[in-house]
Motif scaffolding. Structure first.
Motif, PDB file in Angstrom:
ATOM      1  N   UNK A  24     -16.770  43.022   6.238  1.00 46.19           N
ATOM      2  CA  UNK A  24     -17.828  42.327   7.427  1.00 46.19           C
ATOM      3  C   UNK A  24     -19.168  41.388   6.896  1.00 46.19           C
ATOM      4  N   UNK A  25     -19.642  41.320   5.495  1.00 42.68           N
ATOM      5  CA  UNK A  25     -20.415  40.834   4.885  1.00 42.68           C
ATOM      6  C   UNK A  25     -19.885  39.104   5.015  1.00 42.68           C
ATOM      7  N   UNK A  26     -18.612  38.847   4.729  1.00 40.52           N
ATOM      8  CA  UNK A  26     -17.687  37.620   4.728  1.00 40.52           C
ATOM      9  C   UNK A  26     -17.688  37.228   6.884  1.00 40.52           C
ATOM     10  N   UNK A  27     -17.413  38.616   7.396  1.00 38.37           N
ATOM     11  CA  UNK A  27     -17.360  38.084   8.930  1.00 38.37           C
ATOM     12  C   UNK A  27     -18.727  37.236   8.803  1.00 38.37           C
ATOM     13  N   UNK A  28     -20.081  37.715   8.585  1.00 39.86           N
ATOM     14  CA  UNK A  28     -21.455  37.132   8.770  1.00 39.86           C
ATOM     15  C   UNK A  28     -21.836  35.978   8.230  1.00 39.86           C
ATOM     16  N   UNK A  29     -21.074  35.982   6.889  1.00 38.41           N
ATOM     17  CA  UNK A  29     -21.338  34.358   6.211  1.00 38.41           C
ATOM     18  C   UNK A  29     -20.115  34.072   6.884  1.00 38.41           C
ATOM     19  N   UNK A  30     -19.428  33.967   7.236  1.00 31.75           N
ATOM     20  CA  UNK A  30     -17.994  32.704   7.988  1.00 31.75           C
ATOM     21  C   UNK A  30     -18.941  32.331  10.098  1.00 31.75           C
ATOM     22  N   UNK A  31     -20.004  32.765  10.271  1.00 35.21           N
ATOM     23  CA  UNK A  31     -20.246  32.681  11.210  1.00 35.21           C
ATOM     24  C   UNK A  31     -21.471  32.571  11.687  1.00 35.21           C
ATOM     25  N   UNK A  32     -22.690  32.497  10.147  1.00 35.21           N
ATOM     26  CA  UNK A  32     -23.228  31.690  10.290  1.00 35.21           C
ATOM     27  C   UNK A  32     -22.387  30.034   9.840  1.00 35.21           C
ATOM     28  N   UNK A  33     -21.277  29.592   9.165  1.00 33.39           N
ATOM     29  CA  UNK A  33     -20.573  28.168   8.395  1.00 33.39           C
ATOM     30  C   UNK A  33     -20.399  27.998  10.442  1.00 33.39           C
ATOM     31  N   UNK A  34     -19.586  28.769  10.801  1.00 33.39           N
ATOM     32  CA  UNK A  34     -19.563  27.935  12.515  1.00 33.39           C
ATOM     33  C   UNK A  34     -20.375  27.993  12.960  1.00 33.39           C
ATOM     34  N   UNK A  35     -21.341  28.326  12.768  1.00 36.17           N
ATOM     35  CA  UNK A  35     -22.088  28.219  13.561  1.00 36.17           C
ATOM     36  C   UNK A  35     -23.019  26.728  13.452  1.00 36.17           C
ATOM     37  N   UNK A  36     -23.266  26.411  12.238  1.00 47.13           N
ATOM     38  CA  UNK A  36     -23.509  25.118  11.797  1.00 47.13           C
ATOM     39  C   UNK A  36     -22.465  24.346  11.809  1.00 47.13           C
ATOM     40  N   UNK A  37     -21.589  23.974  12.030  1.00 47.09           N
ATOM     41  CA  UNK A  37     -20.355  23.156  12.104  1.00 47.09           C
ATOM     42  C   UNK A  37     -20.656  23.114  13.239  1.00 47.09           C
ATOM     43  N   UNK A  38     -20.503  24.009  14.249  1.00 46.24           N
ATOM     44  CA  UNK A  38     -20.015  24.035  15.642  1.00 46.24           C
ATOM     45  C   UNK A  38     -21.545  22.722  15.938  1.00 46.24           C
ATOM     46  N   UNK A  39     -23.004  22.859  15.245  1.00 46.80           N
ATOM     47  CA  UNK A  39     -23.944  22.508  15.589  1.00 46.80           C
ATOM     48  C   UNK A  39     -23.418  20.439  14.745  1.00 46.80           C
ATOM     49  N   UNK A  40     -23.161  20.682  14.177  1.00 44.77           N
ATOM     50  CA  UNK A  40     -22.810  19.354  13.170  1.00 44.77           C
ATOM     51  C   UNK A  40     -21.849  18.743  14.376  1.00 44.77           C
TER      52      UNK A  40
END
Length: 258
Positions: free
Chosen positions: A122-138
């Motif tokens: 679940x911690x990995x999911x939170x981390x991955x979702x943060x990276x996904x959000x940043x990647x989508x913004x970029x």
């Protein structure tokens, strides 16, 4: 097929015409500048970001499958604990009871370990979702920038591509009118000079773009158009100003029709 023999003057005119055509192509490409490379780099970056997003989403699916697997393991362990608990009620001796107790203890440890893994997942999911959000913004920013640059490039291409293709075809035609030896020399000189000028007129007693004065005798030879003369400093082919003026007027009329 062998090229027909032509006078030196005609060769000089054809060479200077070729230079004017190729210089016009250079101008068109300079207008585009670095835009094609910028667009290519942005396309590569966008493709890279999309690939990264795809991998991140695949990672999320794998993690989610891991959580489901651990939850199933917990349910199986609970079922076994219940089963072993029921069996303990009917044991005939301490040895059987202790054996079942160890099985229950093992399943409880399995549950604890599975719960720990679920928490990590679940911690990995939170981390991955943060990276996904940043990647989508970029990706959004890069996509917008790419769209803008593509629009610029398309506008320039719409204005110049037809003319460029026509000029390149003319360049090929003019090369056919000049002997291979001269065409090769022209191309070699063009590749060796910064501005691509292989054939230049005399301007104020010097070759175009140069400060080195050409002796009057050599200037007279150039004006006579009896032989092809090159600048001893730059290696460029030299033509007289009158010939250059005549050919420029002729080629400007040609360019206006393209």
């Amino acid at each position: 097929m062998a090229k027909k023999e032509v006078t030196v003057e005609k060769k000089l005119r054809a060479l200077y015409d070729l230079q004017l055509i190729d210089s016009r192509v250079d101008e068109i490409r300079n207008v585009r500048g670095e835009l094609p490379l910028e667009v290519e780099d942005l396309e590569d970056e966008v493709a890279g970001l999309n690939k990264r997003l795809e991998k991140l989403n695949n990672d999320l699916e794998t993690i989610d499958d891991g959580i489901k697997s651990k939850k199933n393991l917990i349910e199986e362990a609970k079922t076994l604990i219940k089963k072993y608990g029921e069996q303990q009620k009917n044991v005939r001796n301490n040895r059987e009871y202790n054996s079942l107790s160890k099985e229950i203890e093992f399943q409880e440890l399995e549950i604890q370990l599975a719960e720990k893994h679920i928490k990590e997942h679940k911690a990995q999911i939170v981390q991955k979702n943060e990276i996904i959000t940043q990647t989508k913004e970029k990706l959004g920013e890069r996509d917008e920038h790419l769209s803008h640059k593509k629009g610029e490039l398309d506008a320039i291409l719409a204005e110049t591509e037809k003319e460029e293709q026509a000029l390149l075809a003319k360049s090929e035609d003019y090369q056919k009118e000049i002997e291979d030896r001269l065409v090769n020399a022209y191309k070699r000189i063009r590749n060796n000079v910064k501005n691509g000028l292989a054939v230049v007129p005399i301007e104020r007693g010097a070759s175009g773009g140069s400060f080195f004065t050409i002796p009057p005798q050599v200037q007279m030879e150039i004006a006579s158009r009896k032989k092809i003369i090159t600048d001893e400093h730059s290696g460029r082919i030299l033509v007289d100003q009158e010939l250059a003026k005549e050919e420029k007027e002729k080629m400007e009329a040609l360019f206006a029709k393209l």
